[in-house]
Design a protein around this motif. Sequence first.
Motif, mmCIF file in Angstrom:
data_model
loop_
_atom_site.group_PDB
_atom_site.id
_atom_site.type_symbol
_atom_site.label_atom_id
_atom_site.label_comp_id
_atom_site.label_asym_id
_atom_site.label_seq_id
_atom_site.Cartn_x
_atom_site.Cartn_y
_atom_site.Cartn_z
ATOM 1 N N LEU A 113 39.228 -18.646 -18.963
ATOM 2 C CA LEU A 113 38.291 -19.779 -18.979
ATOM 3 C C LEU A 113 36.937 -19.380 -18.396
ATOM 4 C CD1 LEU A 113 40.651 -22.702 -17.879
ATOM 5 C CD2 LEU A 113 39.829 -22.167 -20.184
ATOM 6 N N GLN A 116 34.225 -17.348 -20.468
ATOM 7 C CA GLN A 116 33.399 -17.982 -21.492
ATOM 8 C C GLN A 116 31.962 -18.093 -20.996
ATOM 9 O OE1 GLN A 116 35.026 -18.563 -24.348
ATOM 10 N NE2 GLN A 116 36.879 -17.855 -23.289
ATOM 11 N N ARG A 117 31.047 -18.083 -21.918
ATOM 12 C CA ARG A 117 29.614 -18.194 -21.581
ATOM 13 C C ARG A 117 29.247 -19.660 -21.422
ATOM 14 N NH1 ARG A 117 26.924 -13.413 -22.392
ATOM 15 N NH2 ARG A 117 28.099 -11.785 -23.510
ATOM 16 N N LEU A 118 29.633 -20.226 -20.283
ATOM 17 C CA LEU A 118 29.373 -21.630 -19.998
ATOM 18 C C LEU A 118 28.581 -21.744 -18.703
ATOM 19 C CD1 LEU A 118 32.917 -23.100 -20.794
ATOM 20 C CD2 LEU A 118 30.929 -23.038 -22.318
ATOM 21 N N ARG A 119 27.914 -22.856 -18.547
ATOM 22 C CA ARG A 119 27.128 -23.102 -17.339
ATOM 23 C C ARG A 119 28.071 -23.446 -16.182
ATOM 24 N NH1 ARG A 119 22.346 -27.254 -18.382
ATOM 25 N NH2 ARG A 119 22.013 -26.623 -16.189
ATOM 26 N N THR A 121 29.890 -21.318 -14.353
ATOM 27 C CA THR A 121 31.048 -20.456 -14.146
ATOM 28 C C THR A 121 30.965 -19.698 -12.821
ATOM 29 O OG1 THR A 121 29.939 -18.730 -15.443
ATOM 30 C CG2 THR A 121 31.508 -20.162 -16.598
#
Length: 312
Positions: A113, A116-119, A121
Amino acid sequence: MTLLTERPQQSPAPTSKSIFWTINRRENLAGWLFIAPQVAGTVVFVLVPLVLVGWYSLHEWNVLAGEFTWTGSENYRQLADDPNLPKVLVATAVFSAGLLVLNLSLALLLAVLLNQRLRGTVVFRTLFFSPVVVSMIAWTIVWGFLLQDNGGINGLLDGVGVDGPNWLRGDATAMASVVVVQVIKNVGLNMVLFLAALQGVPGDLYEAARVDGASRWRSFRSITVPMISPTILLTSIITVVGSLQVFAQIAVLTQGGPGSSTTVLVYYLYQQAFQFHHLGYGATLSLLLFVIVLALTIVQWQMRRKWVFHES
């Protein structure tokens, strides 16, 4: 009249002398000097104590009376006839298996999880890793208050209309509580190792699998797991060895209870050696622990050829 010219004197051929400090010997000496502190530490803190433990296991040492008597194989006969040992080994196996499965599966899930390239993290990585650097005793004491009958966990459950059990005093919930506390404490370390391994998987492999029509689950099973299998092996060995050496959590949370449901081998060793003052039998139990850890490590290492990628 003939001129006699003197021939130049030839220098004697150099005698071949063996040079002692050859390049290979200098490199070998430098290598030994670099590893000398580690070798000295291994000898002083591992090999010498191991020999002494084997020597103590052949004696009975009464510290209070100052008696150190030879008993031979009596402690080993007591080990074979100990009626409590099977229950202790079962509790140790349950704790180790539960910790291994929950820790590795949760750590791998969090790593996938957070990969992933998410804000945000970075914040979650710090949040999940922060328990690793917290003092074990402080962490366990806080959870001891939370898991009491009138503690914070049951307070939250009462808020939603659920009557929570006495987590640390129930036969079924005590072991589960200790396992969960340990998982939350150390899952961040394995998560970081898995995350580093995931970031080293080439993206071209996923792109090729996507072109071939592979689903995400198939890509994970056929690409991700084989590529990070060396890290899975490393984390499994670290987790198993750590689970067999657990002590502080048991001593603070349950003291081996209720009954002997959470009395793992290390805590049983502590009871025999330092509570009942059977230091000779405690040394015998420590040798049993050493043999178990060594055997499991060898088994895991030998199995790497069957499921670890890059191994032939």
